[in-house]
Scaffold this motif. Structure first.
Motif, PDB file in Angstrom:
ATOM      1  N   GLY A  82       0.828  -1.207   0.000  1.00  0.00           N
ATOM      2  CA  GLY A  82       0.000   0.000   0.000  1.00  0.00           C
ATOM      3  C   GLY A  82       0.859   1.253   0.000  1.00  0.00           C
ATOM      4  N   ASN A  83       0.313   2.332  -0.519  1.00  0.00           N
ATOM      5  CA  ASN A  83       1.013   3.601  -0.572  1.00  0.00           C
ATOM      6  C   ASN A  83       1.080   4.206   0.823  1.00  0.00           C
ATOM      7  OD1 ASN A  83       2.129   6.031  -1.267  1.00  0.00           O
ATOM      8  ND2 ASN A  83       0.418   6.736  -2.483  1.00  0.00           N
ATOM      9  N   ILE A  84       2.301   4.539   1.295  1.00  0.00           N
ATOM     10  CA  ILE A  84       2.441   5.129   2.627  1.00  0.00           C
ATOM     11  C   ILE A  84       2.872   6.593   2.585  1.00  0.00           C
ATOM     12  CG2 ILE A  84       2.832   2.967   3.835  1.00  0.00           C
ATOM     13  CD1 ILE A  84       5.825   3.525   3.756  1.00  0.00           C
ATOM     14  N   ALA A  85       3.398   7.059   1.425  1.00  0.00           N
ATOM     15  CA  ALA A  85       3.813   8.450   1.301  1.00  0.00           C
ATOM     16  C   ALA A  85       4.063   8.762  -0.173  1.00  0.00           C
ATOM     17  CB  ALA A  85       5.064   8.728   2.127  1.00  0.00           C
ATOM     18  N   SER A  86       4.249  10.051  -0.475  1.00  0.00           N
ATOM     19  CA  SER A  86       4.526  10.475  -1.849  1.00  0.00           C
ATOM     20  C   SER A  86       5.505  11.630  -1.847  1.00  0.00           C
ATOM     21  CB  SER A  86       3.237  10.906  -2.550  1.00  0.00           C
ATOM     22  OG  SER A  86       2.323   9.864  -2.639  1.00  0.00           O
ATOM     23  N   VAL A  87       6.329  11.665  -2.900  1.00  0.00           N
ATOM     24  CA  VAL A  87       7.217  12.800  -3.149  1.00  0.00           C
ATOM     25  C   VAL A  87       6.843  13.353  -4.518  1.00  0.00           C
ATOM     26  CG1 VAL A  87       9.602  13.546  -3.497  1.00  0.00           C
ATOM     27  CG2 VAL A  87       9.090  11.778  -1.806  1.00  0.00           C
ATOM     28  N   ILE A  88       6.546  14.647  -4.568  1.00  0.00           N
ATOM     29  CA  ILE A  88       6.171  15.298  -5.824  1.00  0.00           C
ATOM     30  C   ILE A  88       7.325  16.168  -6.272  1.00  0.00           C
ATOM     31  CG2 ILE A  88       4.574  16.901  -6.931  1.00  0.00           C
ATOM     32  CD1 ILE A  88       2.466  15.948  -4.919  1.00  0.00           C
ATOM     33  N   LEU A  89       7.731  15.989  -7.528  1.00  0.00           N
ATOM     34  CA  LEU A  89       8.818  16.765  -8.105  1.00  0.00           C
ATOM     35  C   LEU A  89       8.233  17.755  -9.108  1.00  0.00           C
ATOM     36  CD1 LEU A  89      10.290  13.428  -8.618  1.00  0.00           C
ATOM     37  CD2 LEU A  89      11.837  15.094  -7.653  1.00  0.00           C
TER      38      LEU A  89
END
Length: 52
Positions: A43-50
């Motif tokens: 499952g997705n636990i975090a995100s980094v947006i560039l």
């Protein structure tokens, strides 16, 4: 820098999304999103947006 932001996103409370801005010479901005997944539950636990 990317590793450090990923650690900040995973360890933060709340939204768990962080953003990094990169300077570019192009007039057309592009975005990329890196999802950090839990290796056990996938499952997705975090995100980094560039923002490029």
């Amino acid at each position: 820098m990317l590793y450090q932001l990923a650690i900040y996103a995973v360890s933060s409370s709340g939204d768990k999304t962080v953003t990094i801005l990169y300077p570019m010479l192009s007039d057309i901005p592009t975005n990329a999103k890196i999802d950090i997944n839990d290796p056990v539950s996938c499952g997705n636990i975090a995100s980094v947006i560039l923002h490029l």
